[in-house]
Scaffold this active site. Structure first.
Site, PDB file in Angstrom:
ATOM      1  CG  ASP A  10      -1.600  -0.635   1.597  1.00  0.00           C
ATOM      2  OD1 ASP A  10      -1.887  -2.360   0.100  1.00  0.00           O
ATOM      3  OD2 ASP A  10      -2.939  -1.382   1.777  1.00  0.00           O
ATOM      4  CG  ASP A  53      -6.983  -0.096   0.550  1.00  0.00           C
ATOM      5  OD1 ASP A  53      -7.653  -1.253   0.788  1.00  0.00           O
ATOM      6  OD2 ASP A  53      -7.050   0.768   1.436  1.00  0.00           O
ATOM      7  CG  HIS A  59     -14.591   0.326   1.688  1.00  0.00           C
ATOM      8  ND1 HIS A  59     -14.165  -0.037   3.101  1.00  0.00           N
ATOM      9  CD2 HIS A  59     -14.550  -0.991   1.552  1.00  0.00           C
ATOM     10  CE1 HIS A  59     -13.862  -1.193   3.164  1.00  0.00           C
ATOM     11  NE2 HIS A  59     -13.729  -2.097   2.088  1.00  0.00           N
ATOM     12  CG  HIS A  93      -8.506   5.263   2.932  1.00  0.00           C
ATOM     13  ND1 HIS A  93      -9.556   5.287   4.112  1.00  0.00           N
ATOM     14  CD2 HIS A  93      -7.922   4.044   2.992  1.00  0.00           C
ATOM     15  CE1 HIS A  93      -9.306   4.549   3.967  1.00  0.00           C
ATOM     16  NE2 HIS A  93      -7.996   3.857   3.404  1.00  0.00           N
ATOM     17  CE  LYS A 117      -4.235  -3.883   1.498  1.00  0.00           C
ATOM     18  NZ  LYS A 117      -5.303  -3.140   2.475  1.00  0.00           N
ATOM     19  CB  CYS A 168      -2.087  -2.526   5.179  1.00  0.00           C
ATOM     20  SG  CYS A 168      -3.848  -2.067   5.523  1.00  0.00           S
TER      21      CYS A 168
END
Length: 230
Positions: A10, A53, A59, A93, A117, A168
């Site tokens: 990421d 990401d 989300h 984000h 992901k 992460c």
């Protein structure tokens, strides 16, 4: 360093200072170290994989999806698998189609591939091993595409770098250890959101059998080389 993969987690504009919407403090400091790792004159990685990401708008992890809640508040949510858990709510984000979701250009230009992901609106996905799941699928993935790919490539060890250590990077390391890959976190090439939570994450990784080269390690290249050959 046969059968060792480099996993770059990421390294995207929204996670990088100064303008990222969820910028990790000092996140830009990892870029020179990752550039060094990607120097083909110094390292010959059999496999390099970067995660991206890539959430949609609305989300499950976004505070904006759960008004009147604010970023960084905890909230009990129920995801697409029917699991109820406490979600840390984030500022919007890395939204699909925005500049913030793009992998930092100097890193991206050296990559052949990367995996997305967090694409399912109702599934959190911190670990690079969580893979890609899409709304409308009748059966959500039960096995990690990344784990399957690494095994097909004969990978036995992984070196993990990127952002953020306490989320992460941590979850990717836990997934790698759970999948029986020898796992190393390269401290000079990771940064976390919270210093306290970062320390806890590294302790957890060590306690589960992972290796950690400390952020301030002067001779990290030598220690990394020893680990390759161990």
């Amino acid at each position: 360093m046969d059968k060792t993969a480099l996993l770059i987690i990421d390294v995207q504009y929204d996670f990088l200072p100064p303008s990222g919407s969820l910028a990790v403090p000092d996140g830009q400091d990892i870029l020179p170290v990752i550039h060094d790792l990607l120097d083909e004159n110094k390292y010959d990685w059999p496999v390099i994989v970067a995660s991206q990401d890539y959430p949609p708008r609305k989300h499950i992890s976004f505070a904006s999806t759960h008004p009147p809640h604010k970023p960084f508040e905890p909230l009990l949510v129920r995801d697409a698998r029917g699991t109820t858990y406490q979600q840390t709510l984030w500022p919007d984000h890395c939204i699909q189609g925005t500049k913030g979701t793009e992998i930092e250009e100097s890193i991206k230009e050296k990559l052949d591939q990367w995996g997305r992901k967090g694409t399912h609106m109702k599934l959190e996905a911190y670990s690079a091993f969580d893979g890609d799941a899409h709304p409308g699928e009748q059966k959500l993935p039960s096995e990690s595409p990344l784990s399957t790919y690494l095994r097909k490539q004969g990978v036995e060890k992984v070196v993990i770098v990127g952002l953020a250590t306490d989320f992460c990077v941590l979850q990717t390391a836990l997934s790698a250890i759970s999948a029986s890959f020898d796992t190393l976190i390269l401290g000079p090439a990771v940064r976390g959101i919270s210093p306290e939570d970062t320390d806890k994450a590294l302790v957890k990784i060590r306690n589960l059998g992972g290796k950690v080269i400390d952020q301030n390690e002067d001779n990290w290249e030598t220690r990394l080389e020893r680990w390759f050959n161990s």
